[in-house]
Motif scaffolding. Structure first.
Motif, PDB file in Angstrom:
ATOM      1  N   PHE A 109      40.546  31.051  38.275  1.00  0.00           N
ATOM      2  CA  PHE A 109      39.259  31.749  38.207  1.00  0.00           C
ATOM      3  C   PHE A 109      39.314  33.208  37.759  1.00  0.00           C
ATOM      4  CE2 PHE A 109      39.320  28.912  42.019  1.00  0.00           C
ATOM      5  CZ  PHE A 109      38.669  27.831  41.428  1.00  0.00           C
ATOM      6  N   GLY A 110      40.493  33.714  37.430  1.00  0.00           N
ATOM      7  CA  GLY A 110      40.609  35.123  37.059  1.00  0.00           C
ATOM      8  C   GLY A 110      41.020  35.981  38.241  1.00  0.00           C
ATOM      9  N   THR A 111      41.381  37.195  37.967  1.00  0.00           N
ATOM     10  CA  THR A 111      41.890  38.100  38.996  1.00  0.00           C
ATOM     11  C   THR A 111      40.806  38.486  39.991  1.00  0.00           C
ATOM     12  OG1 THR A 111      43.435  38.994  37.391  1.00  0.00           O
ATOM     13  CG2 THR A 111      43.066  40.306  39.362  1.00  0.00           C
ATOM     14  N   PRO A 112      41.055  38.270  41.291  1.00  0.00           N
ATOM     15  CA  PRO A 112      40.083  38.694  42.304  1.00  0.00           C
ATOM     16  C   PRO A 112      39.950  40.214  42.320  1.00  0.00           C
ATOM     17  CG  PRO A 112      41.671  37.157  43.239  1.00  0.00           C
ATOM     18  CD  PRO A 112      42.180  37.550  41.880  1.00  0.00           C
ATOM     19  N   GLN A 113      38.761  40.697  42.624  1.00  0.00           N
ATOM     20  CA  GLN A 113      38.519  42.133  42.729  1.00  0.00           C
ATOM     21  C   GLN A 113      38.975  42.614  44.099  1.00  0.00           C
ATOM     22  OE1 GLN A 113      34.377  42.863  41.951  1.00  0.00           O
ATOM     23  NE2 GLN A 113      34.602  42.488  39.774  1.00  0.00           N
ATOM     24  N   ALA A 114      39.520  43.826  44.109  1.00  0.00           N
ATOM     25  CA  ALA A 114      39.910  44.445  45.382  1.00  0.00           C
ATOM     26  C   ALA A 114      38.662  45.045  46.034  1.00  0.00           C
ATOM     27  CB  ALA A 114      40.951  45.523  45.160  1.00  0.00           C
TER      28      ALA A 114
END
Length: 115
Positions: A109-114
């Protein structure tokens, strides 16, 4: 005194990004999930979902279902509303989300946001 652990938040709406946030105890989980929660524990992780996801007609969470399917858990439509995924130690206590789950979520799903 409680310790915050890093969790992966998987929103049900596909347009919302996955997030990595600190979670500190049951009250934090209730806030993130919008009410009382239930959990499934397997191996080195815990999945938390709103306890009234189906009866409350919360939106299906296709990404959480896919990620859990890749981990050997078939939620068969039970993943509804937001999902919170934490790690789990040998005593069953919450810990930081395992790196392998973060990597798999990123691949799917793509890089999770911090937070």
């Amino acid at each position: 005194m409680s310790t915050a652990h890093t969790a992966l938040i998987v929103p049900p709406r596909l347009g919302e990004p996955l997030r990595v946030v600190p979670v500190e105890g049951p009250d934090s989980l209730k806030d993130l999930l919008g009410g009382d929660f239930e959990s499934v524990a397997r191996g080195d992780w815990h999945l938390y979902l709103n306890a009234e996801g189906t009866t409350g007609d919360l939106p299906a969470n296709l990404r959480a279902a896919q990620l859990m399917h890749d981990c050997g858990l078939d939620l068969a439509g039970a993943a509804r509303g937001p999902a919170v995924i934490l790690g789990r130690d040998a005593k069953g206590k919450d810990t930081n989300i395992p790196e392998h789950l973060l990597r798999r979520a990123e691949e799917l799903f793509g890089t999770p946001q911090a937070a």
